[in-house]
Design an enzyme around this catalytic site. Structure first.
Site, PDB file in Angstrom:
ATOM      1  N   GLY A  50       0.831  -1.207   0.000  1.00 45.12           N
ATOM      2  CA  GLY A  50       0.000   0.000   0.000  1.00 45.12           C
ATOM      3  C   GLY A  50       0.861   1.252   0.000  1.00 45.12           C
ATOM      4  O   GLY A  50       0.645   2.181  -0.798  1.00 45.12           O
ATOM      5  N   HIS A  51       1.891   1.270   0.871  1.00 46.70           N
ATOM      6  CA  HIS A  51       2.794   2.436   0.907  1.00 46.70           C
ATOM      7  C   HIS A  51       3.507   2.585  -0.437  1.00 46.70           C
ATOM      8  O   HIS A  51       3.697   3.704  -0.940  1.00 46.70           O
ATOM      9  CB  HIS A  51       3.862   2.254   1.983  1.00 46.70           C
ATOM     10  CG  HIS A  51       3.331   2.194   3.385  1.00 46.70           C
ATOM     11  ND1 HIS A  51       3.373   1.062   4.149  1.00 46.70           N
ATOM     12  CD2 HIS A  51       2.741   3.149   4.152  1.00 46.70           C
ATOM     13  CE1 HIS A  51       2.849   1.312   5.342  1.00 46.70           C
ATOM     14  NE2 HIS A  51       2.453   2.565   5.365  1.00 46.70           N
TER      15      HIS A  51
END
Ligand code: PAF
Length: 279
Positions: free
Chosen positions: A36-37
């Site tokens: 996600g990051h």
């Protein structure tokens, strides 16, 4: 990739990047990075010349009974992931360098933070707003990218950015999920195997709300009851909140007539997970 620990050195580098006419993008994180990051880093790359990822487990956004001490950390792994993702600068200050021992200035947003996580985690958003404002002043970005999974945080940061006239474009990255639907979160590592299986009730509850909405249901109470029924089937799950709120004001709505945020916080054992959908 440069690794910078000193806040003032970070600010000097940011000034130099801007003086060279380059666009700066920042991805604020608390580390223990996941896909996600890295998707946020990709969005920052698409909108800027130089990408800074900030890694700082911010003490002021944790309550006294929360998981600050045991929040997962792995600096070497995070640095390697940043290198692979093409991050230009990894800004990883120590808490002592970010906050003077007698620091006494804070940033508070006072409307959007009243409910949802703001109600269950008093002081949390004051810590978030304060650190994000500081990171903005140190990294001087043209664009900052935040995940849509932290729905309330995203809206609070947009509001703070507007209210305090930060000349920064706030970009939202979509929630990234495991193949079975669980939203990626650094806190997923806390889950036991049984809790991990049961954590799927968050996404199932949101999907059920979306299905009912599609079939014409507009009563918030009906959507909430259907979600509650799904979540309470998981023995390890304890609902912190299920909120159905106006997507702009975050005020509860009885009927879905405008874009509406459905936000959940659910404990699986001791681990508190959040997820959301906009209908
Ligand atoms: O979303 C997070 O990881 C944190 O709340 C943030 C925005 C990096 C501030 O500490």
């Amino acid at each position: 990739m440069q690794i910078i620990k000193d806040p003032l050195e970070m600010q000097q580098i940011a000034l130099a990047v801007r003086a060279a006419g380059k666009r700066l993008g920042v991805v604020p994180t608390m580390g223990f990075l996941h896909a996600g990051h890295l998707s946020l880093v990709q969005l920052a790359h698409e909108r800027s010349d130089v990408v800074v990822l900030t890694l700082f487990v911010n003490p002021t956004q944790f309550g006294p009974k929360e998981d600050l001490a045991k929040y997962p950390r792995d600096f070497e792994r995070d640095a390697e992931l940043c290198r692979t993702a093409g991050v230009d600068i990894l800004f990883a200050p120590e808490a002592g360098a970010m906050y003077a021992p007698d620091a006494s200035s804070y940033v508070s947003e006072e409307k959007l933070t009243r409910g949802l996580c703001g109600a269950s985690r008093p002081g949390h958003f004051r810590g978030v707003c304060t650190v994000v404002a500081k990171l903005f002043n140190l990294c001087l970005p043209h664009v900052a990218v935040f995940g849509a999974k932290d729905a309330q945080q995203l809206r609070v940061i947009r509001r703070m950015t507007r209210d305090l006239n930060f000349p920064i474009e706030i970009v939202a990255g979509p929630t990234i999920r495991e193949p079975d639907g669980l939203a990626l979160s650094s806190r997923n590592v806390y889950l036991s195997a049984a809790e991990r299986r049961q954590a799927l009730v968050l996404k199932r509850a949101l999907d059920e709300a979306a299905r009912l909405f599609k079939s014409g249901e507009r009563a918030a109470a009906a959507l909430r009851a259907a979600m509650e029924q799904i979540i309470t089937q998981a023995p390890a799950a304890r609902i912190d909140y299920i909120e159905i709120v106006d997507d702009d004001t975050l005020e509860p709505v009885p009927t879905l007539t405008r874009p509406t945020l459905i936000a959940l916080a659910v404990f699986l054992g001791k681990t508190r997970l959040i997820d959301n959908a906009v209908l």
